[in-house]
Design an enzyme around this catalytic site. Structure first.
Site, PDB file in Angstrom:
ATOM      1  CG  ASP A  19      -1.952  -1.089   1.217  1.00  0.00           C
ATOM      2  OD1 ASP A  19      -2.268  -1.594   0.123  1.00  0.00           O
ATOM      3  OD2 ASP A  19      -2.465  -1.436   2.308  1.00  0.00           O
ATOM      4  CE1 TYR A  30       4.330  -6.007   3.797  1.00  0.00           C
ATOM      5  CE2 TYR A  30       3.536  -8.257   3.929  1.00  0.00           C
ATOM      6  CZ  TYR A  30       3.679  -7.080   3.220  1.00  0.00           C
ATOM      7  OH  TYR A  30       3.182  -6.969   1.948  1.00  0.00           O
TER       8      TYR A  30
END
Length: 323
Positions: free
Chosen positions: A66, A143
């Site tokens: 994103d 992540y």
């Protein structure tokens, strides 16, 4: 595989790219009209390299990050005609010391177009093994997220990738809460809805630790993440650390069939895609086919009254990795 058969028919080379980028200056990975994106910058640079060949390479990525999300371990692939690749990577006269691998030459020349100070870096390009698909062959994405609470030492050099929090967070409670989220679940409560996209994911691991400066660092790994799922999972843990949610509530929210407002989705700047995992080369094609299969989670009662998730698979629905 139909794609590879088509590639072979027109003598295409599939190349694997290892990428890193500072997400602050990008509106996400995916190309969007009028916006600066990682995909747009890279594909524009590739188009410049291949302009005389009439080729406009398109990238397929492991995780479509994103806006504002960083990456140090992103993976992508592209297909280019062998003839065009040879023309672009031909060793120039007077430069006999250049790398002899066409993929290495392409990496060097792509870096030259991006610029030495670019916020997107090509760490390497290699010929992909048979069956490789950057997106569908992946078995996990990992992540990290950084939060500097009131007890942490603030490092100004890390401010662009660390979210500051004004209160001291209970990292023990946060760790206990996220342990309950690991496993196969419908994460609809933690995902931004997208038409036709499943919210069923296997969260393989989720841990919190403090680094040497006392900064809270979360590590999350899953087969794939749906849109803004990672930052929502971080937000739920922070709410537990603040005492606004109990240790049990983040897992209880999994039963919700839609996005919840029980916690804040955390800012993008603290999030980094650190690594993408793939199976052995001989298993790449089978993994890609498996990932393309649709997963449906059905909740069926058992004789004890508990509800256990079961998974059925149908082909045709696209996984949507994201963060």
């Amino acid at each position: 595989m139909a794609l590879e058969a088509a590639a072979d028919a027109v003598s295409l080379a599939r190349l694997r790219l290892s990428l890193a980028y500072d997400g602050a200056g990008f509106a996400g990975w995916s190309r969007q009209p009028g916006l600066r994106t990682v995909q747009g910058v890279l594909e524009d640079a590739l188009a410049t390299l291949f302009r005389r060949s009439g080729v406009a390479p398109r990238l397929t990525v492991a995780g479509r990050t994103d806006a504002g999300v960083h990456a140090i371990g992103q993976v992508a692939h592209l297909d280019v005609p062998l003839e065009a690749l040879g023309a672009v990577t031909r060793v120039r006269r007077g430069h006999p010391g250049e790398a002899t691998s066409d993929a290495s030459v392409l990496a060097r020349r792509l870096t030259g177009i991006l610029g030495a100070g670019s916020d997107v870096v090509v760490n390497g390009i290699d010929h992909a093994p048979r069956g490789f698909d950057a997106r569908f062959s992946a078995v996990w994405r990992r992540y990290e997220y950084r939060v500097a609470d009131a007890s942490a030492r603030r490092d100004p050099l890390q401010r662009h990738r660390t979210v500051a929090h004004p209160r001291v967070l209970d990292d023990v409670a946060m760790g206990a809460a996220v342990d309950r989220l690991v496993g196969l679940h419908d994460f609809a409560a933690y995902c931004k809805p997208r038409d036709g996209a499943t919210t069923i994911r296997t969260l393989q691991s989720y841990r919190w630790r403090r680094d040497a400066d006392g900064v809270l660092v979360a590590s999350l790994q899953a087969d794939a993440f749906c849109h803004s799922m990672v930052r929502a999972l971080i937000g739920a843990a922070v709410a537990v650390g603040e005492g606004r949610l109990t240790v049990e509530e983040p897992a209880d929210l999994l039963r919700a069939a839609h996005r919840t407002s029980a916690f804040m989705v955390m800012p993008a700047k603290g999030l980094v895609l650190t690594e993408v995992g793939y199976p052995d080369d001989g298993e790449l094609e089978a993994r890609a086919a498996q990932t393309r299969a649709r997963r449906e989670l059905r909740v069926q009662p058992d004789p004890t009254g508990a509800e256990e998730p079961t998974v059925g698979e149908r082909s045709g629905v696209d996984w949507t990795p994201g963060a």
